[in-house]
Design a protein around this motif. Sequence first.
Motif, mmCIF file in Angstrom:
data_model
loop_
_atom_site.group_PDB
_atom_site.id
_atom_site.type_symbol
_atom_site.label_atom_id
_atom_site.label_comp_id
_atom_site.label_asym_id
_atom_site.label_seq_id
_atom_site.Cartn_x
_atom_site.Cartn_y
_atom_site.Cartn_z
ATOM 1 N N LYS A 86 26.269 19.526 81.639
ATOM 2 C CA LYS A 86 25.793 18.896 82.859
ATOM 3 C C LYS A 86 25.774 17.384 82.709
ATOM 4 C CE LYS A 86 22.801 22.750 84.257
ATOM 5 N NZ LYS A 86 21.411 23.163 84.592
ATOM 6 N N SER A 87 25.834 16.707 83.821
ATOM 7 C CA SER A 87 25.769 15.250 83.807
ATOM 8 C C SER A 87 24.416 14.782 83.281
ATOM 9 C CB SER A 87 26.006 14.693 85.213
ATOM 10 O OG SER A 87 27.285 15.051 85.691
ATOM 11 N N GLU A 88 24.473 13.758 82.415
ATOM 12 C CA GLU A 88 23.281 13.147 81.835
ATOM 13 C C GLU A 88 22.368 14.181 81.171
ATOM 14 O OE1 GLU A 88 21.324 10.687 84.687
ATOM 15 O OE2 GLU A 88 23.024 9.311 84.874
ATOM 16 N N SER A 89 22.975 15.044 80.337
ATOM 17 C CA SER A 89 22.202 16.097 79.666
ATOM 18 C C SER A 89 22.279 16.001 78.144
ATOM 19 C CB SER A 89 22.711 17.477 80.094
ATOM 20 O OG SER A 89 24.073 17.658 79.717
ATOM 21 N N VAL A 90 23.051 15.049 77.616
ATOM 22 C CA VAL A 90 23.286 14.951 76.174
ATOM 23 C C VAL A 90 22.758 13.617 75.672
ATOM 24 C CG1 VAL A 90 25.052 14.933 74.367
ATOM 25 C CG2 VAL A 90 25.310 16.444 76.349
ATOM 26 N N ASP A 91 22.133 13.643 74.486
ATOM 27 C CA ASP A 91 21.563 12.421 73.914
ATOM 28 C C ASP A 91 22.538 11.667 73.014
ATOM 29 O OD1 ASP A 91 18.542 12.609 74.670
ATOM 30 O OD2 ASP A 91 19.058 14.607 73.935
ATOM 31 N N MET A 92 23.468 12.378 72.392
ATOM 32 C CA MET A 92 24.415 11.728 71.492
ATOM 33 C C MET A 92 25.732 12.499 71.474
ATOM 34 S SD MET A 92 24.062 10.753 67.440
ATOM 35 C CE MET A 92 25.359 9.815 66.635
ATOM 36 N N ARG A 110 35.573 9.014 80.014
ATOM 37 C CA ARG A 110 34.841 9.142 81.279
ATOM 38 C C ARG A 110 33.937 10.368 81.269
ATOM 39 N NH1 ARG A 110 39.662 6.813 83.728
ATOM 40 N NH2 ARG A 110 40.655 8.872 83.806
ATOM 41 N N GLU A 111 34.412 11.469 80.690
ATOM 42 C CA GLU A 111 33.598 12.672 80.600
ATOM 43 C C GLU A 111 32.410 12.457 79.655
ATOM 44 O OE1 GLU A 111 33.795 16.312 81.844
ATOM 45 O OE2 GLU A 111 34.144 14.727 83.299
ATOM 46 N N ARG A 114 29.853 10.614 81.461
ATOM 47 C CA ARG A 114 29.192 11.459 82.457
ATOM 48 C C ARG A 114 28.081 12.302 81.848
ATOM 49 N NH1 ARG A 114 29.318 16.645 83.843
ATOM 50 N NH2 ARG A 114 31.015 17.128 82.386
ATOM 51 N N ILE A 115 28.325 12.922 80.698
ATOM 52 C CA ILE A 115 27.349 13.850 80.130
ATOM 53 C C ILE A 115 26.254 13.141 79.352
ATOM 54 C CG2 ILE A 115 29.113 15.651 79.985
ATOM 55 C CD1 ILE A 115 29.143 15.249 76.956
ATOM 56 N N LEU A 116 26.464 11.893 78.960
ATOM 57 C CA LEU A 116 25.443 11.176 78.206
ATOM 58 C C LEU A 116 24.306 10.726 79.109
ATOM 59 C CD1 LEU A 116 27.206 8.817 75.610
ATOM 60 C CD2 LEU A 116 25.509 10.588 75.141
ATOM 61 N N LYS A 117 23.099 10.823 78.587
ATOM 62 C CA LYS A 117 21.945 10.294 79.290
ATOM 63 C C LYS A 117 21.963 8.764 79.245
ATOM 64 C CE LYS A 117 18.941 14.197 77.976
ATOM 65 N NZ LYS A 117 17.714 14.581 77.239
ATOM 66 N N PRO A 118 21.256 8.106 80.145
ATOM 67 C CA PRO A 118 21.115 6.649 80.036
ATOM 68 C C PRO A 118 20.540 6.266 78.674
ATOM 69 C CG PRO A 118 20.346 7.405 82.174
ATOM 70 C CD PRO A 118 20.621 8.647 81.369
#
Length: 242
Positions: A86-92, A110-111, A114-118
């Motif tokens: 999911k978008s913005e669901s991964v920390d590293m 780009r992907e 997308r999946i990395l959190k701020p």
Amino acid sequence: MMHRKVLHEWFNTSKGQVLQQQEAAFLKRSVTVSCKQVIVQIGALGWENEFIDSSLYEQFYVMDDEQDSCYKNKLLRGTTIALPFKSESVDMVILPHLLEFDTNKHQVLREVERILKPEGKLTIISFNPWNIYINLQYMKRRARNTPWFPGLVSRTRIEDWLRLLNFEVELAAGFNFDATRINSGHAEGRGQELRVAAYGIKAIKRCYHLIPLTPVREYHAKFALAKFIDISIRQRQYDTDS
């Protein structure tokens, strides 16, 4: 897509082992997130246990369609152009020797964005395109029906791509066959750059929010200001003397 099985074969050589030790040390220092956070490695190496303890990081996953990782229970299957997260669901996110073997490099980044959190972390390991030995080893071990030269990308170009995606590069380092220490990638001259076999990049995803500016309302004074009375020079002088 070029086959990354060539990578596993080469890391079993004497020079490959030297480079592996340096890269493992760099990756180990790069894993700075907490044990409860989500870490995704795209592209299996086979020696993940050299830089991360899966028993501590329960949400550490390796995604690869061709090879297996040390932690088979953590292995995921998926495509790099549409990561199964999911978008913005991964920390590293860790990309170890993936971009040089993927024909969709921009889409992969780009992907990842997308999946990395701020403020999420990104670590990239890649071979140096200016190193003659690395290119010769690829041509020697390349699979059939693959290009004669690998799709290697320089460190500076990848850093430019990352900045376009609002990543801030924290650290770059170079690895070679002559020393076991990690050299700073930012201090490389042309002669030293040719000796670097691979490099590592650490970056952070930055999120900038635009604050819309509202038009300033016309100011209406609620109180009438007294009109200033100009005092003559002679009068001011008199007041001063007195």
